[in-house]
Each structure stands twice: as structure tokens, then as C-alpha cells.
Design an enzyme around this catalytic site. Structure first.
Site, PDB file in Angstrom:
ATOM      1  N   ARG A 174       0.824  -1.214   0.000  1.00  0.00           N
ATOM      2  CA  ARG A 174       0.000   0.000   0.000  1.00  0.00           C
ATOM      3  C   ARG A 174       0.853   1.257   0.000  1.00  0.00           C
ATOM      4  NH1 ARG A 174      -3.267  -2.301   4.171  1.00  0.00           N
ATOM      5  NH2 ARG A 174      -2.723  -0.742   5.723  1.00  0.00           N
ATOM      6  N   ARG A 178       9.073   6.041  -4.247  1.00  0.00           N
ATOM      7  CA  ARG A 178       9.200   6.886  -5.442  1.00  0.00           C
ATOM      8  C   ARG A 178      10.620   7.383  -5.630  1.00  0.00           C
ATOM      9  NH1 ARG A 178       4.580   9.916  -3.435  1.00  0.00           N
ATOM     10  NH2 ARG A 178       2.690   8.797  -4.001  1.00  0.00           N
ATOM     11  N   ARG A 256      -6.343  -6.282  14.921  1.00  0.00           N
ATOM     12  CA  ARG A 256      -5.629  -5.261  15.639  1.00  0.00           C
ATOM     13  C   ARG A 256      -6.623  -4.189  16.026  1.00  0.00           C
ATOM     14  NH1 ARG A 256      -2.440  -1.477  13.948  1.00  0.00           N
ATOM     15  NH2 ARG A 256      -2.928  -1.726  11.767  1.00  0.00           N
ATOM     16  N   ARG A 287       1.695   7.148  15.753  1.00  0.00           N
ATOM     17  CA  ARG A 287       1.636   8.446  15.069  1.00  0.00           C
ATOM     18  C   ARG A 287       0.794   9.435  15.850  1.00  0.00           C
ATOM     19  NH1 ARG A 287      -1.527   6.007   9.731  1.00  0.00           N
ATOM     20  NH2 ARG A 287      -3.072   4.858  10.903  1.00  0.00           N
ATOM     21  N   GLU A 310      -1.904   7.778  18.540  1.00  0.00           N
ATOM     22  CA  GLU A 310      -2.499   6.491  18.162  1.00  0.00           C
ATOM     23  C   GLU A 310      -1.594   5.357  18.637  1.00  0.00           C
ATOM     24  OE1 GLU A 310      -3.959   6.321  14.079  1.00  0.00           O
ATOM     25  OE2 GLU A 310      -3.230   4.273  13.927  1.00  0.00           O
ATOM     26  N   TYR A 358      -8.862  -5.756   4.705  1.00  0.00           N
ATOM     27  CA  TYR A 358      -8.628  -4.327   4.819  1.00  0.00           C
ATOM     28  C   TYR A 358      -9.248  -3.654   3.597  1.00  0.00           C
ATOM     29  CZ  TYR A 358      -6.948   0.260   5.442  1.00  0.00           C
ATOM     30  OH  TYR A 358      -6.944   1.623   5.617  1.00  0.00           O
ATOM     31  N   ASP A 360     -10.180   0.182   2.050  1.00  0.00           N
ATOM     32  CA  ASP A 360     -10.292   1.630   2.153  1.00  0.00           C
ATOM     33  C   ASP A 360     -11.743   2.005   1.864  1.00  0.00           C
ATOM     34  OD1 ASP A 360      -7.834   2.759   2.883  1.00  0.00           O
ATOM     35  OD2 ASP A 360      -7.001   2.386   0.886  1.00  0.00           O
TER      36      ASP A 360
HETATM   37  P1  FAD Z   1     -17.334  -0.070   9.252  1.00  0.00           P
HETATM   38  O1  FAD Z   1     -17.120   1.369   8.988  1.00  0.00           O
HETATM   39  O2  FAD Z   1     -16.498  -0.719  10.280  1.00  0.00           O
HETATM   40  O3  FAD Z   1     -18.865  -0.261   9.647  1.00  0.00           O
HETATM   41  C1  FAD Z   1     -19.376  -1.442  10.212  1.00  0.00           C
HETATM   42  C2  FAD Z   1     -20.528  -1.068  11.135  1.00  0.00           C
HETATM   43  O4  FAD Z   1     -21.156  -2.277  11.578  1.00  0.00           O
HETATM   44  C3  FAD Z   1     -20.072  -0.332  12.383  1.00  0.00           C
HETATM   45  O5  FAD Z   1     -20.771   0.903  12.497  1.00  0.00           O
HETATM   46  C4  FAD Z   1     -20.437  -1.285  13.516  1.00  0.00           C
HETATM   47  O6  FAD Z   1     -20.866  -0.614  14.697  1.00  0.00           O
HETATM   48  C5  FAD Z   1     -21.568  -2.084  12.898  1.00  0.00           C
HETATM   49  N1  FAD Z   1     -21.762  -3.382  13.543  1.00  0.00           N
HETATM   50  C6  FAD Z   1     -20.837  -4.327  13.790  1.00  0.00           C
HETATM   51  N2  FAD Z   1     -21.384  -5.369  14.444  1.00  0.00           N
HETATM   52  C7  FAD Z   1     -22.693  -5.087  14.592  1.00  0.00           C
HETATM   53  C8  FAD Z   1     -23.776  -5.762  15.215  1.00  0.00           C
HETATM   54  N3  FAD Z   1     -23.626  -6.941  15.810  1.00  0.00           N
HETATM   55  N4  FAD Z   1     -24.997  -5.178  15.205  1.00  0.00           N
HETATM   56  C9  FAD Z   1     -25.173  -3.951  14.639  1.00  0.00           C
HETATM   57  N5  FAD Z   1     -24.171  -3.261  14.048  1.00  0.00           N
HETATM   58  C10 FAD Z   1     -22.950  -3.815  14.024  1.00  0.00           C
HETATM   59  N6  FAD Z   1     -10.153   4.229   4.603  1.00  0.00           N
HETATM   60  C11 FAD Z   1      -9.743   5.172   3.737  1.00  0.00           C
HETATM   61  O7  FAD Z   1     -10.188   5.177   2.578  1.00  0.00           O
HETATM   62  N7  FAD Z   1      -8.856   6.149   4.115  1.00  0.00           N
HETATM   63  C12 FAD Z   1      -8.344   6.213   5.376  1.00  0.00           C
HETATM   64  O8  FAD Z   1      -7.558   7.110   5.682  1.00  0.00           O
HETATM   65  C13 FAD Z   1      -8.746   5.230   6.317  1.00  0.00           C
HETATM   66  N8  FAD Z   1      -8.274   5.255   7.569  1.00  0.00           N
HETATM   67  C14 FAD Z   1      -8.681   4.301   8.447  1.00  0.00           C
HETATM   68  C15 FAD Z   1      -8.204   4.356   9.748  1.00  0.00           C
HETATM   69  C16 FAD Z   1      -8.620   3.413  10.664  1.00  0.00           C
HETATM   70  C17 FAD Z   1      -8.104   3.476  12.064  1.00  0.00           C
HETATM   71  C18 FAD Z   1      -9.516   2.373  10.273  1.00  0.00           C
HETATM   72  C19 FAD Z   1      -9.960   1.322  11.247  1.00  0.00           C
HETATM   73  C20 FAD Z   1      -9.987   2.323   8.982  1.00  0.00           C
HETATM   74  C21 FAD Z   1      -9.588   3.284   8.062  1.00  0.00           C
HETATM   75  N9  FAD Z   1     -10.083   3.286   6.770  1.00  0.00           N
HETATM   76  C22 FAD Z   1      -9.673   4.236   5.881  1.00  0.00           C
HETATM   77  C23 FAD Z   1     -11.027   2.244   6.326  1.00  0.00           C
HETATM   78  C24 FAD Z   1     -12.485   2.680   6.476  1.00  0.00           C
HETATM   79  O9  FAD Z   1     -12.777   2.902   7.828  1.00  0.00           O
HETATM   80  C25 FAD Z   1     -13.321   1.544   5.892  1.00  0.00           C
HETATM   81  O10 FAD Z   1     -13.105   1.428   4.528  1.00  0.00           O
HETATM   82  C26 FAD Z   1     -14.789   1.748   6.065  1.00  0.00           C
HETATM   83  O11 FAD Z   1     -15.072   2.014   7.400  1.00  0.00           O
HETATM   84  C27 FAD Z   1     -15.455   0.450   5.648  1.00  0.00           C
HETATM   85  O12 FAD Z   1     -16.787   0.522   5.908  1.00  0.00           O
HETATM   86  P2  FAD Z   1     -17.579  -0.758   6.408  1.00  0.00           P
HETATM   87  O13 FAD Z   1     -18.994  -0.383   6.253  1.00  0.00           O
HETATM   88  O14 FAD Z   1     -17.113  -1.992   5.760  1.00  0.00           O
HETATM   89  O15 FAD Z   1     -17.161  -0.941   7.956  1.00  0.00           O
HETATM   90  N1  UDP Z   2       4.442   1.504   7.502  1.00  0.00           N
HETATM   91  C1  UDP Z   2       5.659   1.601   8.126  1.00  0.00           C
HETATM   92  N2  UDP Z   2       6.141   2.839   8.485  1.00  0.00           N
HETATM   93  C2  UDP Z   2       5.437   3.971   8.279  1.00  0.00           C
HETATM   94  C3  UDP Z   2       4.185   3.881   7.639  1.00  0.00           C
HETATM   95  C4  UDP Z   2       3.708   2.623   7.269  1.00  0.00           C
HETATM   96  O1  UDP Z   2       6.297   0.593   8.367  1.00  0.00           O
HETATM   97  O2  UDP Z   2       5.910   5.055   8.652  1.00  0.00           O
HETATM   98  C5  UDP Z   2       3.969   0.158   7.123  1.00  0.00           C
HETATM   99  C6  UDP Z   2       3.196  -0.509   8.259  1.00  0.00           C
HETATM  100  O3  UDP Z   2       3.470  -1.904   8.235  1.00  0.00           O
HETATM  101  C7  UDP Z   2       1.758  -0.242   7.872  1.00  0.00           C
HETATM  102  C8  UDP Z   2       1.805  -0.303   6.332  1.00  0.00           C
HETATM  103  O4  UDP Z   2       3.089   0.236   6.010  1.00  0.00           O
HETATM  104  O5  UDP Z   2       0.895  -1.204   8.405  1.00  0.00           O
HETATM  105  C9  UDP Z   2       0.699   0.472   5.652  1.00  0.00           C
HETATM  106  O6  UDP Z   2       0.789   1.828   6.022  1.00  0.00           O
HETATM  107  P1  UDP Z   2      -0.466   2.779   6.043  1.00  0.00           P
HETATM  108  O7  UDP Z   2      -0.032   4.167   6.307  1.00  0.00           O
HETATM  109  O8  UDP Z   2      -1.298   2.496   4.843  1.00  0.00           O
HETATM  110  O9  UDP Z   2      -1.198   2.232   7.351  1.00  0.00           O
HETATM  111  P2  UDP Z   2      -2.628   2.592   7.902  1.00  0.00           P
HETATM  112  O10 UDP Z   2      -2.841   4.046   7.684  1.00  0.00           O
HETATM  113  O11 UDP Z   2      -3.570   1.735   7.161  1.00  0.00           O
HETATM  114  O12 UDP Z   2      -2.498   2.233   9.325  1.00  0.00           O
END
Ligand code: FAD
Ligand code: UDP
Length: 385
Positions: A174, A178, A256, A287, A310, A358, A360
Site C-alpha cells: 500500500r 518513489r 488489531r 503516530r 495512536e 482491509y 479503504d
Molecule cells: P465499518 O465502517 O467498520 O462499519 C461497520 C458497522 O457495523 C459499524 O458501524 C459497527 O458498529 C456495525 N456493527 C458491527 N457489528 C454489529 C452488530 N452486531 N450489530 C449492529 N451493528 C454492528 N479508509 C480510507 O479510505 N482512508 C483512510 O484514511 C482510512 N483510515 C482508516 C483508519 C482506521 C483506524 C480504520 C480502522 C480504517 C480506516 N479506513 C480508511 C477504512 C475505512 O474505515 C473503511 O473502509 C470503512 O469504514 C469500511 O466501511 P464498512 O462499512 O465496511 O465498515
Molecule cells: N508503515 C511503516 N512505516 C510507516 C508507515 C507505514 O512501516 O511510517 C507500514 C506498516 O506496516 C503499515 C503499512 O506500512 O501497516 C501500511 O501503512 P499505512 O499508512 O497504509 O497504514 P494505515 O494508515 O492503514 O495504518
């Protein structure tokens, strides 16, 4: 009774609900166990400063999928925010993702693209001709051992608490590498943040006369919308954890989770950028996010800022599952859960938790649109309903 029950109001669930209601005229009920919609993309105003906070970690929208981009733009305009990340290593700040600037600063050199490539190729030679099998080998093949040890090894250890040799190679894929000074974090065609926040966008998706949302309603305990009273009686799109659906009968899938430590500081600017990674083991967090930098176009207090440290660890019991660990054991277990799915022909598993993948945001939305078109419409709208 409703025409379709959607469990989970994240991007996957809301996209399914919106498409089925708006495009196909179904009455859709969405339940979520949390007290707000939007899943992990949810954002809110910090009470003290008014700064928009992403409660479940910073969410940056980026996509090269034209259809997904057109779709989200129906619910919100996007800012021109471009994500850039910096990393602190041994008291020095470097640009990420690894680019010519990082390489030259690290080696105290002035390489051009060609000689930097040659240097990394020489470093990566230790792997021979074998195809990288895991995160460590993949990283060394991309950047060589010194850069791997500085920016990847310890950060990954803090983030995953798993031997990088047991993590899949695609986790690191991911991150681009560059041989230019371009330090945009993402390669995608489109990037930006919803102008008035994620929650406003998500609320507009759910705002449809055919969609009813019930919050604080858990699929495993609700009397009205729970598993016991709905499976077999109404089609269900389930976006909760796949192992939980099957009572963890084949064992738990490893996740995680993250702990977020939020703090308001009495300074206008704490770190000068939105995200600073901490590459070394002596700092326990991975971070720090400083939210005002995500929206430089907005007015924000001159004397206050909100930061979020975080921390990452394995999820247990009641923890929120954030990232699938995806070790070989997990992948094997997932395949066996998938074999149970045909026993539930009216339950459609989707989203990050439901597929143990995973995703996005743009991938969750794209997958939801495909699920609607390829699975739900033929099954629920085609006349054999
Ligand atoms: P979720 O958003 O997890 O939604 C699932 C929902 O189901 C939740 O609201 C939960 O409460 C509900 N649920 C679960 N179990 C039950 C139950 N038993 N009964 C009722 N409801 C329930 N994507 C990006 O594009 N850019 C980013 O920068 C980015 N950063 C992220 C950072 C973090 C820390 C995390 C965890 C994810 C990140 N993502 C990012 C990914 C993004 O959050 C997901 O792509 C998106 O949330 C996926 O949507 P989803 O509907 O699959 O899941
Ligand atoms: N990663 C790393 N160092 C950094 C940033 C990312 O080793 O400074 C690695 C790490 O294993 C991470 C992966 O690259 O899980 C993907 O990074 P990303 O920033 O996409 O992680 P996310 O935002 O999904 O936590």
C-alpha cells in the site's frame, strides 16, 4: 416487515441501503450497535475547540475509481486536501512515503533517480531471485535493508506486534516508493475531504424516505431486529465481524485494535502537519494526528489545537476490531468460515468486518455497488422475490 435488513451503517451498509432504496425502490432497515451512523468514518466536532475530529482515526478519501468518485460527490463536495505524512526517526524528520528526499536525507547524499535505484537494487540483492513471501522480504526488495530497518521494521512491530515475516507482503504494497521528490501519500487520481465533514456526507446517504435507521441496536441481542427473529424471514446484508456471525465456532479471527489519546493543547499549531509517524521503538505510539491541518480552509482557533496519539495492539474481547491481522492461520480460518456461508443463502456478507479484509473507503463503496448489482438485484428485484 422491511424488504432488506442491513446490519452496520458504515460506508458498505449505507451504500447498499441507498442504492436499494433509491435505485430499486426497496424499503430498507439499517441497524447499528453504536449510537451514531457511519461506522469508522464517523467524524464529530470537538466540544472545546469546534475542530472536526475523526473519532476512529484519521480518514483520508482517495480513489481512482471514477464511478465511486462520482457516487460520493452526489452527497458532498470535496476539498482539495492532499495528504502528506512525515516520520520522526532518531530525532530527525523525514518525508514519507520513501522518496528521493527520504533517501538523500537518510544517506546524506545527493542521488538522482538512477543512482538511488541502483543503490536500492544493490541493497535488495540479498534476497536473490526469490519472490518476496512476506512483509519483511517485500520491504527489503522495495527499499533495501537500511531504510527498512529505519522506517518500517520498528513502526510495523509497534503497529502489528507480529513478526514482519508472518505478515502478508501486500500490507506494505500500500505504501508507494518513489524515485522523485513527490511526497504525496496516495497515488490516486482523486483525493480530498468532504467539505462539511464525513458525518454530513454519511447522513445525506441515509436521508431517504425508504431508509429507516435504528441505532444502539445489536444484531446479536435485539429482540426486533436480532439474528434469531430475522434470519430466514428477511434478506440481510451483514457487515459485522464474520466470525461473530457464526458464534466463533471455528475460532476467533485475529484483529488489531487502536487506542486513541485525545488532547487539546493551548497552542495554535503543534506539529505543522496533519500526521507525524514515529518510526522508533522508544516512542510507544505509532503516530500523532493534528486535525486542524486536514481543513486549512476552515477557521480554527489561533490558540488551541487537538491532537490524537495512536497506539496499536491486538484486539481482545470487547475491543473494536480495526485491522485484520491476516496471518496464515487467520486466512485458513477465514476460508473455513466462507464454507459455512452457503448455509445462509439470504445473508450477504460484506464490508471490512464481514469479509475480514482491509478495505479503504472507496473499496468498501465499490464493493457495495458490485454487491447490489451482481448479487442483491438479481436475487431481490428480479421477480423471483
Ligand atoms: P465499518 O465502517 O467498520 O462499519 C461497520 C458497522 O457495523 C459499524 O458501524 C459497527 O458498529 C456495525 N456493527 C458491527 N457489528 C454489529 C452488530 N452486531 N450489530 C449492529 N451493528 C454492528 N479508509 C480510507 O479510505 N482512508 C483512510 O484514511 C482510512 N483510515 C482508516 C483508519 C482506521 C483506524 C480504520 C480502522 C480504517 C480506516 N479506513 C480508511 C477504512 C475505512 O474505515 C473503511 O473502509 C470503512 O469504514 C469500511 O466501511 P464498512 O462499512 O465496511 O465498515
Ligand atoms: N508503515 C511503516 N512505516 C510507516 C508507515 C507505514 O512501516 O511510517 C507500514 C506498516 O506496516 C503499515 C503499512 O506500512 O501497516 C501500511 O501503512 P499505512 O499508512 O497504509 O497504514 P494505515 O494508515 O492503514 O495504518
Amino acid at each position: 416487515m422491511t424488504d432488506l435488513l442491513v446490519v452496520g451503517s458504515g460506508f458498505f451498509g449505507l451504500t447498499v441501503a441507498e442504492r436499494m432504496a433509491e435505485e430499486h425502490g426497496l424499503d430498507v432497515t439499517v441497524i447499528d450497535r453504536r449510537d451514531h451512523i457511519g461506522g469508522n468514518a464517523y467524524s464529530e466536532r470537538d466540544a472545546e475547540t469546534g475542530i472536526e475530529i475523526h473519532r476512529y482515526g484519521a480518514h483520508l478519501f482517495h480513489t481512482s475509481n471514477e464511478r465511486v468518485w462520482a457516487y460520493v460527490n452526489r452527497f458532498s463536495a470535496f476539498t482539495s486536501y492532499v495528504h502528506r505524512v512525515y516520520a520522526k526517526h532518531r530525532g530527525e524528520v523525514f518525508p514519507l512515503p520513501i522518496n528521493l528526499g527520504t533517501i538523500n536525507q537518510f544517506f546524506r547524499a545527493a542521488h538522482g533517480p538512477g543512482s538511488a535505484r541502483a543503490l536500492v537494487t544493490e541493497e535488495a540483492a540479498e534476497l536473490g531471485d526469490s519472490t518476496p513471501q512476506n512483509l519483511e522480504e517485500k520491504a527489503i526488495s522495495l527499499i533495501g535493508r537500511p531504510l527498512y530497518e529505519a522506517f518500517i521494521r520498528d513502526y510495523t512491530a509497534k503497529q502489528w506486534q507480529t513478526d514482519p515475516k508472518r505478515l502478508p507482503a501486500d500490507v506494505i504494497s500500500r505504501l508507494p516508493v518513489r524515485y522523485t521528490y513527490d511526497n504525496r501519500y496516495f497515488n490516486d487520481t482523486h483525493e480530498g475531504l468532504p467539505v462539511d465533514g464525513y458525518t454530513a456526507l454519511l447522513e445525506r446517504m441515509a436521508d431517504h424516505p425508504r431508509i429507516t435507521v435504528h441505532l444502539e441496536t445489536d444484531f446479536f441481542t435485539s429482540s426486533e431486529f436480532g439474528k434469531a427473529s430475522t434470519v430466514g424471514n428477511v434478506p440481510i446484508v451483514y457487515t459485522g465481524p464474520v466470525d461473530r456471525y457464526f458464534d466463533s465456532s471455528l475460532g476467533d479471527l485475529a484483529w488489531r485494535t487502536l487506542d486513541f489519546e485525545r488532547e487539546v493543547l493551548p497552542v495554535g499549531d503543534f506539529q505543522g502537519t496533519s500526521v507525524m509517524n514515529y518510526s522508533d521503538l522508544d516512542v510507544p505510539y505509532t503516530r500523532i494526528h493534528e486535525f486542524k491541518h486536514f481543513h486549512p480552509e476552515r477557521d480554527s482557533p489561533a490558540d488551541a489545537t487537538v491532537i490524537m496519539r495512536e497506539y496499536s495492539r491486538f484486539a481482545t474481547g470487547a475491543d473494536e476490531p480495526y485491522y485484520p491481522v491476516n496471518s496464515p492461520d487467520d486466512r485458513d480460518r477465514l476460508l473455513r468460515y466462507r464454507e459455512l456461508m452457503p448455509q445462509e443463502p439470504d445473508v450477504f456478507f460484506g464490508g471490512r468486518l464481514g469479509t475480514y479484509q482491509y478495505l479503504d473507503m472507496h473499496m468498501a463503496i465499490g464493493a457495495a455497488i458490485s454487491t447490489v448489482e451482481n448479487r442483491l438485484v438479481p436475487r431481490l428485484v428480479g421477480g423471483d422475490r
